[in-house]
Design a protein around this motif. Structure first.
Motif, PDB file in Angstrom:
ATOM      1  N   ARG A  77      29.931  35.470  21.408  1.00 31.80           N
ATOM      2  CA  ARG A  77      29.673  35.781  22.802  1.00 31.80           C
ATOM      3  C   ARG A  77      29.023  37.154  22.923  1.00 31.80           C
ATOM      4  N   GLY A  78      28.201  37.283  23.942  1.00 31.64           N
ATOM      5  CA  GLY A  78      27.596  38.571  24.219  1.00 31.64           C
ATOM      6  C   GLY A  78      28.448  39.372  25.191  1.00 31.64           C
ATOM      7  N   ASN A  79      27.833  40.375  25.788  1.00 30.14           N
ATOM      8  CA  ASN A  79      28.530  41.249  26.730  1.00 30.14           C
ATOM      9  C   ASN A  79      27.838  41.224  28.088  1.00 30.14           C
ATOM     10  N   ILE A  80      28.623  41.460  29.125  1.00 28.05           N
ATOM     11  CA  ILE A  80      28.047  41.567  30.464  1.00 28.05           C
ATOM     12  C   ILE A  80      27.276  42.871  30.576  1.00 28.05           C
ATOM     13  N   ASP A  81      26.134  42.807  31.197  1.00 27.66           N
ATOM     14  CA  ASP A  81      25.328  43.988  31.444  1.00 27.66           C
ATOM     15  C   ASP A  81      26.121  44.952  32.330  1.00 27.66           C
ATOM     16  N   THR A  82      26.348  46.165  31.831  1.00 25.68           N
ATOM     17  CA  THR A  82      27.169  47.126  32.588  1.00 25.68           C
ATOM     18  C   THR A  82      26.488  47.597  33.872  1.00 25.68           C
ATOM     19  N   SER A  83      25.173  47.426  33.965  1.00 26.64           N
ATOM     20  CA  SER A  83      24.471  47.820  35.199  1.00 26.64           C
ATOM     21  C   SER A  83      24.558  46.746  36.278  1.00 26.64           C
ATOM     22  N   ASP A  84      25.101  45.588  35.924  1.00 27.96           N
ATOM     23  CA  ASP A  84      25.214  44.466  36.853  1.00 27.96           C
ATOM     24  C   ASP A  84      26.539  44.580  37.604  1.00 27.96           C
ATOM     25  N   ARG A  85      26.453  44.993  38.885  1.00 22.96           N
ATOM     26  CA  ARG A  85      27.647  45.117  39.719  1.00 22.96           C
ATOM     27  C   ARG A  85      27.413  44.395  41.031  1.00 22.96           C
ATOM     28  N   MET A  86      28.360  43.551  41.377  1.00 22.22           N
ATOM     29  CA  MET A  86      28.229  42.736  42.577  1.00 22.22           C
ATOM     30  C   MET A  86      29.571  42.640  43.283  1.00 22.22           C
ATOM     31  N   LEU A  87      29.544  42.853  44.604  1.00 25.74           N
ATOM     32  CA  LEU A  87      30.727  42.685  45.441  1.00 25.74           C
ATOM     33  C   LEU A  87      30.297  42.002  46.723  1.00 25.74           C
ATOM     34  N   HIS A  88      30.916  40.860  47.013  1.00 27.37           N
ATOM     35  CA  HIS A  88      30.687  40.170  48.275  1.00 27.37           C
ATOM     36  C   HIS A  88      31.999  40.133  49.033  1.00 27.37           C
ATOM     37  N   ALA A  89      31.972  40.557  50.283  1.00 28.06           N
ATOM     38  CA  ALA A  89      33.154  40.510  51.151  1.00 28.06           C
ATOM     39  C   ALA A  89      32.817  39.702  52.393  1.00 28.06           C
ATOM     40  N   ARG A  90      33.580  38.657  52.625  1.00 26.20           N
ATOM     41  CA  ARG A  90      33.480  37.926  53.901  1.00 26.20           C
ATOM     42  C   ARG A  90      34.673  38.343  54.743  1.00 26.20           C
ATOM     43  N   LEU A  91      34.382  39.044  55.840  1.00 25.85           N
ATOM     44  CA  LEU A  91      35.416  39.696  56.635  1.00 25.85           C
ATOM     45  C   LEU A  91      35.583  39.005  57.982  1.00 25.85           C
ATOM     46  N   GLN A  92      36.835  38.897  58.419  1.00 24.63           N
ATOM     47  CA  GLN A  92      37.152  38.420  59.764  1.00 24.63           C
ATOM     48  C   GLN A  92      37.332  39.648  60.640  1.00 24.63           C
ATOM     49  N   GLY A  93      36.222  40.089  61.275  1.00 25.65           N
ATOM     50  CA  GLY A  93      36.271  41.299  62.074  1.00 25.65           C
ATOM     51  C   GLY A  93      37.057  41.109  63.351  1.00 25.65           C
ATOM     52  N   VAL A  94      37.675  42.183  63.806  1.00 27.13           N
ATOM     53  CA  VAL A  94      38.461  42.129  65.033  1.00 27.13           C
ATOM     54  C   VAL A  94      37.551  41.967  66.245  1.00 27.13           C
ATOM     55  N   GLN A  95      36.404  42.648  66.242  1.00 23.79           N
ATOM     56  CA  GLN A  95      35.470  42.589  67.365  1.00 23.79           C
ATOM     57  C   GLN A  95      34.254  41.716  67.083  1.00 23.79           C
ATOM     58  N   LEU A  96      33.811  41.662  65.842  1.00 19.67           N
ATOM     59  CA  LEU A  96      32.518  41.075  65.523  1.00 19.67           C
ATOM     60  C   LEU A  96      32.605  39.677  64.938  1.00 19.67           C
ATOM     61  N   GLY A  97      33.809  39.161  64.722  1.00 22.08           N
ATOM     62  CA  GLY A  97      33.934  37.838  64.134  1.00 22.08           C
ATOM     63  C   GLY A  97      33.700  37.865  62.633  1.00 22.08           C
ATOM     64  N   VAL A  98      33.395  36.719  62.066  1.00 21.71           N
ATOM     65  CA  VAL A  98      33.216  36.610  60.624  1.00 21.71           C
ATOM     66  C   VAL A  98      31.830  37.112  60.236  1.00 21.71           C
ATOM     67  N   PHE A  99      31.773  38.005  59.251  1.00 25.56           N
ATOM     68  CA  PHE A  99      30.492  38.507  58.762  1.00 25.56           C
ATOM     69  C   PHE A  99      30.607  38.838  57.278  1.00 25.56           C
ATOM     70  N   ASP A 100      29.450  39.030  56.641  1.00 25.70           N
ATOM     71  CA  ASP A 100      29.386  39.273  55.205  1.00 25.70           C
ATOM     72  C   ASP A 100      28.919  40.690  54.917  1.00 25.70           C
ATOM     73  N   VAL A 101      29.504  41.279  53.894  1.00 22.28           N
ATOM     74  CA  VAL A 101      29.042  42.550  53.343  1.00 22.28           C
ATOM     75  C   VAL A 101      28.761  42.313  51.871  1.00 22.28           C
ATOM     76  N   ASP A 102      27.548  42.666  51.433  1.00 24.93           N
ATOM     77  CA  ASP A 102      27.151  42.414  50.056  1.00 24.93           C
ATOM     78  C   ASP A 102      26.654  43.695  49.407  1.00 24.93           C
ATOM     79  N   TYR A 103      27.162  43.954  48.216  1.00 23.03           N
ATOM     80  CA  TYR A 103      26.564  44.981  47.362  1.00 23.03           C
ATOM     81  C   TYR A 103      26.165  44.298  46.060  1.00 23.03           C
ATOM     82  N   ASP A 104      24.893  44.404  45.689  1.00 24.61           N
ATOM     83  CA  ASP A 104      24.384  43.722  44.503  1.00 24.61           C
ATOM     84  C   ASP A 104      23.383  44.633  43.812  1.00 24.61           C
ATOM     85  N   SER A 105      23.749  45.130  42.650  1.00 26.29           N
ATOM     86  CA  SER A 105      22.881  46.069  41.936  1.00 26.29           C
ATOM     87  C   SER A 105      21.595  45.415  41.462  1.00 26.29           C
ATOM     88  N   PHE A 106      21.548  44.072  41.361  1.00 22.74           N
ATOM     89  CA  PHE A 106      20.348  43.378  40.916  1.00 22.74           C
ATOM     90  C   PHE A 106      19.433  42.967  42.068  1.00 22.74           C
TER      91      PHE A 106
END
Length: 842
Positions: free
Chosen positions: A181-210
């Protein structure tokens, strides 16, 4: 050329894997498939449920706080935790880096900086987020109940990010031959958050280094027209250590600077296709691929979901693939819903070249009318990675009696013993996209110098084309005794036959030929060997290299348009379609656009090029269309917002939103056209000030600038910043705001702005001085930002009512004073009497 609407109809939890046969049981023979399915169906782990307090996840400009609540992490995938679900009290804070993104955020949320509390959150990540939170985790007694409550939700949402995680974890798969097996690229960082906002309803926040833009926030919403749109609230790459110099130092932040190159380059396509009307396409495509950077194991291509991939080979050996996992939300807004993932036998290396061979088939055509087909997968009928310059070699087989036209230079169709025809098309230079059309066409030919123009049209239009109603006319009184019409019956005439594009196709060919001649003089030679215009069902048209897909509406005669009760402006726009789409041969096909933020250049330049041609023959019609574009921007929606407020042209496809379903077309075409008209007239007036007369034709400064841009960027892409920097190289003194040889003031205030201001003259005083008049006054700039800078033409009205250009002055902000010379005999000073500035008319 129109953008494809981002209408998302897929539901979370639906998984379509054409090309996948055995689900989990196939893990031995299809390890990537097994990994994908595990990532797409991951649930919560009852052993990893915790109380969490005062914890946070930080990803550059994304700040997510978990103040108090319960969090459960997902089951392992290849020994890694890839997700979590939180319930409790949380907050998200995101501060967009520039005015464009802050205005966009405010449009959808009512606040320039996103600061929202949320009650639940679904997280997906490819890094060590669990250990990042571990110091703030505590044991809980209700683990089982929490999992029972939320596990189904997590499994339904898991597929959203499964393909993105597969790209990250692909290197962990055993490599062919070694099994290691190889290794994951350390520069590859991804975070997806689907949030149930109190005022804004359901929305997505994405951070993707690629991703091209690393931070994106958005929401799926249903518009008043009943369609769903993914509203992108903000999208940007956080800036670190970039100095902002001067008042307009922010100019580059809102545009694409130097776009990141695709780490995978496709240099050459060889595609052989059989078309079986009215629906089926069978193809095999060979792609010459080069890895430019990184060590990817999974390569993602666009390919229609309606095509069934039968096999993929790399250098002659079968490789695993996954076709069309259904997506939604953030990933769909970035990539679309039509993807195929190719699994390489082992991680690639920079500089590596390979040959990929795809075999696929499916129903991607439809018969819209007799002999009139619609190619539904117009841009995804072959595997590609978006629009990028490549060479194409296309071969088609299709039945006798049909005519095929495609991008490239063609050989004559050859009859085959099996009753099929064969045609071969080869691109004459690298082109960004390839396509074809097939129909039972009649052909008309016109000539533009050495360029042959052909139109391909059928005898009828699509079945759902609008029909005209019967007409009632008064009788001819000259035929009545004594001319008495009082008791004469009115005559009802049945509606005319359906339009027949073959009757008007020669006129369409001649219109395109005139456009080729006009543009060749202005921008340089036509870039391809010939031009084909083929009838396409529907109201939209597209201009591709050497091939224009032309709406049936473009083939209507004046009488047919009248019978359909189109207003004069709509008729003018329809008549411009051939010239507009022909202009894309230069702007969009020869000179491409860098990113979605620069797509407006292609659309606005093509549109304005066609209007420059119209202005030569019909100035009244030109001004009618320009007024139409301005008035459309001032139309208000039910919330009281003008369409201009949908955003600046540099938001590109993001302008297509639930708030403004017509925003893309009206901003890119309307405002974009006005921006180039403003630039052109500014340069004309500045040249008049400098030389005493306005240069015309090819010597006009604006046209010279476009010709230079064509020469510099042909077969390449251009960004908004690069285009305006090119114009600024020869900027006349009259347009140098604060003495600087730069158009940053125009980019910041107008290109990245949304204002349609109103101007007013105040306190105008004229005093004699050494045989001339000195005019002093104040310009008020209303309905605009306080820092908007506008170049405004001032005219003198003489006693004879003749209008003389005095020059241009800069209006800076709400109130600006000016001092300018005028001729003796001037009776009045007026602002922009010829309406060359996008402004509200008093």
């Amino acid at each position: 050329m129109r953008v494809r609407e981002l209408v998302i109809g897929c539901a979370a939890g639906v998984l379509l894997l054409s090309g996948i046969a055995g689900a989990q049981a196939s893990s031995a023979t299809k390890p990537a498939e097994a990994l994908y399915l595990q990532l797409a169906n991951t649930g919560l782990d009852p052993a990893r449920v915790y109380q969490v307090r005062d914890a946070s996840l930080e990803r550059s400009a994304v700040h997510i706080s978990l103040n108090n609540g319960t969090i459960a992490f997902t089951q392992d995938v290849m020994g890694r935790v890839t997700g979590a679900f939180f319930e409790g009290e949380g907050e998200v804070l995101i501060s967009p880096p520039n005015d464009v993104e802050r205005r966009s955020m405010s449009l959808f949320t009512g606040m320039a900086i996103l600061e929202e509390s949320f009650a639940t959150a679904f997280f997906r990540f490819n890094d060590d987020a669990m250990n990042e939170l571990r110091p703030d985790l505590r044991a809980t007694d209700d683990a089982q109940q929490f999992v029972q409550k939320w596990d189904t939700t997590v499994r339904n949402l898991a597929n959203i990010d499964a393909m993105r995680l597969l790209v990250s974890f692909g290197n962990l798969l055993p490599a062919e031959g070694s099994g290691s097996r190889g290794n994951i690229d350390t520069s590859d960082r991804m975070l997806h958050a689907r949030l149930q906002g109190v005022q804004l309803g359901v929305f997505d926040v994405d951070y993707d280094s690629f991703a091209p833009e690393k931070v994106q926030v958005g929401q799926l919403r249903t518009a008043e027209n009943g369609r769903q749109y993914y509203d992108v609230w903000t999208s940007f790459t956080p800036l670190k250590g970039v100095p902002v110099n001067g008042r307009f130092g922010e100019a580059s932040e809102s545009e694409s600077s130097t776009p990141a190159k695709d780490p995978v380059a496709i240099r050459d396509y060889v595609i052989s296709s059989q078309i079986i009307p009215p629906k089926q396409l069978r193809s095999d495509a060979t792609l010459q691929v080069e890895i430019r950077q990184g060590s990817p194991r999974i390569l993602i291509f666009e390919l229609s979901r309606f095509l069934d991939v039968q096999s993929v080979e790399m250098n002659g050996k079968p490789v695993e693939f996954i076709h069309n996992p259904s997506q939604e939300g953030t990933q769909a807004s970035r990539r679309g819903n039509d993807v195929v993932a190719v699994v390489l036998p082992q991680p690639a290396s920079p500089g590596q070249k390979m040959k990929l061979h795809f075999v696929y088939a499916g129903d991607v055509l439809a018969e819209a009318g007799a002999g009139l087909l619609y190619v539904g997968a117009r841009g995804t009928w072959y595997p590609n990675r978006g629009m990028s310059m490549a060479d194409f070699d296309l071969t088609f087989r299709y039945p006798q009696g049909w005519t095929l036209v495609a991008t490239g230079k063609s050989e004559a169709p050859q009859s085959q013993t099996d009753g099929e025809q064969r045609s071969h098309w080869v691109s004459e230079r690298p082109i960004p996209v390839a396509g074809f059309d097939l129909g039972k066409y009649k052909v008309a030919t016109a000539q533009a110098g050495t360029v042959q123009i052909r139109t391909y049209a059928t005898r009828g239009v699509e079945r759902d084309f609008p029909t005209s109603s019967a007409r009632v006319v008064d009788p001819d009184i000259t035929s009545l005794p004594g001319g008495n019409i009082q008791h004469a019956p009115r005559v009802e005439i049945s509606g005319p036959d359906n339009p027949s594009p073959t009757r008007t196709q020669m006129g369409v060919a001649q219109a395109a030929a005139q456009a080729v001649e006009f543009y060749s003089k202005c921008f340089g030679p036509y870039p391809f060997g010939s031009l084909a215009l083929t009838q396409m069902p529907g109201p939209e048209s597209q201009g591709w290299p050497g091939l224009v897909f032309l709406s049936s509406y473009a083939f209507l005669s004046d009488q047919e348009r009248s019978d359909l009760h189109f207003d004069s402006t709509r008729i003018l726009i329809q008549k411009q379609i051939p010239a507009h789409e022909t202009a894309h041969q230069w702007w969009g096909d020869l000179v491409g656009w860098s990113t979605y933020r620069d797509q407006w250049l292609s659309e606005a330049l093509a549109n304005y090029s066609s209007l420059m041609m119209l202005e030569k023959s019909n100035p009244i019609a030109f001004h009618q269309l320009m007024e139409h574009y301005r008035e459309d921007l001032l139309v208000k929606n039910k919330a009281g917002a003008t369409l201009a407020e949908a955003g600046p042209v540099t938001l590109g496809a993001r302008l297509l939103s639930s708030r403004f379903p017509e925003g893309y077309e009206d901003i890119l075409y309307g405002r974009g056209t006005w921006l180039f008209h403003m630039l052109r007239t500014m340069m004309q007036d500045a040249a008049t000030q400098e030389y005493g007369h306005p240069p015309e034709g090819p010597d006009e400064p604006f046209i010279r600038g476009l010709r230079n841009i064509r020469e510099r960027y042909q077969d390449k892409t251009i960004s908004t910043r690069e285009l305006f920097e090119a114009f600024a190289e020869n900027l006349p003194p009259a347009l140098r705001y604060e003495g600087k040889k730069s158009l940053d003031w125009f980019v910041v205030g107008w290109v990245n702005g949304t204002a349609v201001p109103r101007f007013e003259l105040r306190n105008v005083r004229m005093t004699s001085h050494e045989g001339s008049l000195i005019v002093n006054g104040t310009i008020l700039q209303k309905d605009s930002p306080d820092d908007l800078v506008t170049s405004i033409p001032l005219y003198a009205v003489l006693a004879s009512k003749q209008e003389i250009l005095l020059g241009r002055v800069f209006a800076d902000g709400a109130e600006s004073t000016f001092r300018i010379k005028a001729l003796i005999g001037t009776r009045k000073i007026v602002i922009d009497p010829h309406q060359t500035v996008l402004a509200r008319i008093n």
